[in-house]
Enzyme design. Structure first.
Site, PDB file in Angstrom:
ATOM      1  CD  GLU A 152     -14.936  -0.926 -13.834  1.00 36.86           C
ATOM      2  OE1 GLU A 152     -13.936  -0.191 -14.044  1.00 36.86           O
ATOM      3  OE2 GLU A 152     -14.932  -2.151 -14.018  1.00 36.86           O
TER       4      GLU A 152
ATOM      5  CD  GLU B  44      -1.715  -2.348   1.723  1.00 35.17           C
ATOM      6  OE1 GLU B  44      -2.622  -3.185   1.838  1.00 35.17           O
ATOM      7  OE2 GLU B  44      -0.517  -2.578   2.025  1.00 35.17           O
TER       8      GLU B  44
END
Length: 541
Positions: A324, A208
């Site tokens: 999305e 990350e």
């Protein structure tokens, strides 16, 4: 086409009583239940949705198909977007991105909009080798009044590929000057870069923190190009991190903890969501899409992350959206994602998201995909036309009409196969939506009379709020209808067809569909509505 006027407004002013709904059915196997809904917004209601809520994501490689270019604008697509603008009050925002965003390389010498190569052993649905030229950006000029999110490539990471991405920045910003830019996006689903079946993009050790460092570095370099080419857009913002889900190889909470918004340039926290996969074992229309419990379980994962981020103050003032989403990933499944049942799923999914502080949804589109709302051009695989899911988009847009203060509240019902929602505008109840998700299929050999005769319906009883005012005589009804959940044509919203064949997407009122329906309200404020299996309706108060 606008929503019906509010005819029971006087009932709602100062009303203290609840609405009670009692769904019953001709089919005695279904148990009745009752719910209550306050006339004003409940204390635990979600925040108002972003305006517009109904929005789309278009696969980068296929954006020229959907929008056309300056010499051949896609008027059909624009008409469908205008229809939704009429219904919800604002034109859908368009995100241009997806998997091919991270394959796309800018080629300043390319004369065509795109040059695409398919590697069919990996995917027949979209190109894995893609270049785009200056002509690509003409597509941003064909839909008047539309705001866009332009997606830059994060996946390709060589120094030459990064330079090509940066070379595209001036063309993108100049195309989106004058109020057309909503936001930027850098990278599509980086949480799959280490694991993707379409190709590994980063080493297994990529964390990350590595992602955040890379994202911050590249957005800073993009900003430098914006300062040079489009100084008025130099402080424009992003949607991020655009993860495929919340349980993949990068943790969204850790990503925000590591300083994703260190530069204070993120406007919206964007995540992606699919109910299931097109080829997953056991995926069916009734158990996967036409199933309210399945929808709740899917959205719950997003809600959990959203609540953690909020509790830990990691995304202050940054709304949570789905940048999305659609029914089944890998472009959907024929017979499921393109059916009227999927349109009903879309209504339930979107309204449930709105009730859970997911403030906007971008339904994903791509040429020839099974779950698309419309096919923008004819191909050897798919005919041009308005597809079933679009009619679900229309109903959601109608339910959310009302500007910047529209809230949706879920009204829990007893069964997996039904859902109901209340819409509040400016703190006042204005609409109730009811969705029946019991699968009802029809065959073309049935006569019309047989279809009507054999189709069960469920009855829902609402107790409208009371006050000292006299009850209005009726509520107006708009229905989302087709012959059955397996229908892929013959679908209407409030009697309107948006079919390409009729008027290139302009609304056409069909004569064989009941419209202008009004249901009387009893002296005691009780109103009953019958909802045929595999259909939905909005009651406007």
């Amino acid at each position: 086409m606008h929503h019906h006027p509010i005819t029971l407004l006087s009932l709602l002013l100062g009303a203290a009583q609840s609405i009670a709904a009692h769904p019953t059915a001709h089919d005695e196997r279904r148990s009745s239940s009752s719910i209550g809904v306050s006339a004003s917004v409940p204390d635990d209601a979600a925040l108002p949705v972003l305006h517009p809520f109904v929005s789309f994501s278009i696969e980068f490689a296929f954006f020229p198909d959907f929008a056309g270019n300056l010499s051949h604008p896609n008027l059909f697509s624009n008409q469908l977007l205008d229809n939704l603008a009429d219904l919800q009050g604002a034109k859908p925002y368009i995100r241009v991105g997806g998997n091919t965003q991270d394959f796309a390389l800018y080629d300043p010498k390319l004369r065509a909009a795109t040059n695409a190569t398919y590697i069919t052993s990996i995917s027949t649905d979209y190109p894995l080798i893609l270049s785009f030229g200056p002509a690509f950006f003409e597509s941003y000029f064909t839909w008047p009044g539309t705001k866009f999110i332009h997606g830059f490539n994060l996946g390709k990471n060589s120094s030459s590929d990064i330079e090509l991405m940066l070379e595209s920045v001036p063309l993108a910003c100049k195309a989106l000057e004058g109020g057309k830019l909503a936001y930027w996006e850098l990278g599509n689903e980086p949480d799959l870069y280490k694991t993707s079946a379409q190709g590994i993009r980063r080493p297994a050790s990529w964390t990350e923190q590595d992602y955040v460092d890379e994202w911050l570095n590249k957005t800073a370099r993009i900003e430098k190009r914006l300062v040079e080419a489009c100084p008025e857009l130099a402080e424009s913002k992003y949607i991020a991190p655009s993860f495929a889900g919340v349980t993949n190889s990068l943790n969204p909470v850790v990503t925000w903890e590591k300083g994703l918004d260190k530069s204070r340039n993120i406007a919206l926290n964007s995540e992606h969501n699919y109910i299931g996969g097109a080829t997953q074992p056991g995926v069916t229309l009734q158990n996967t899409l036409m199933n309210h419990t399945k929808t709740v379980e899917s959205v719950a994962q997003q809600v959990n992350v959203s609540r953690i981020l909020s509790k830990d103050n990691l995304t202050p003032g940054i709304p949570y959206i789905l940048g999305e989403t659609n029914s089944l990933y890998n472009e959907g499944a024929p017979g499921l994602s393109n059916s009227f049942g999927a349109a009903l799923w879309g209504v339930d999914f979107n309204l449930y998201c709105a009730s859970q502080n997911i403030r906007r949804t971008h339904m994903h589109q791509g040429s020839n995909y099974n779950y698309i709302s419309w096919q923008p051009v004819g191909t050897n695989r798919t005919t041009i036309g308005t597809k079933a899911p679009y009619y679900g988009n229309a109903m959601v847009a109608a339910m959310l009409h009302g500007g910047d203060d529209v809230r949706i509240v879920n009204l829990p019902l007893a069964a997996d196969t039904e859902a109901a929602y209340a819409a509040y505008v400016n703190e006042t109840l204005v609409r109730v939506a009811v969705i029946n998700l019991v699968e009802f299929n029809y065959t073309s050999t049935d006569s019309t009379a047989e279809k009507v005769e054999s189709r069960p319906s469920a009855k829902y009883t609402f107790q409208l709020p009371s006050s000292e005012s006299v009850y209005a005589g009726s509520v107006s009804v708009q229905r989302l209808m087709a012959n059955g959940s397996n229908a892929i044509t013959g679908i209407t919203w409030d009697g309107w067809s948006y079919n390409y064949e009729l008027a290139q997407g302009k609304p056409v009122r069909l004569q064989n569909v009941t419209t202008g329906e009004a249901i009387s309200v009893g002296d005691d404020g009780v109103v009953e509505i019958e909802i045929p299996y595999s259909s939905a309706a909005i009651l406007s108060l």
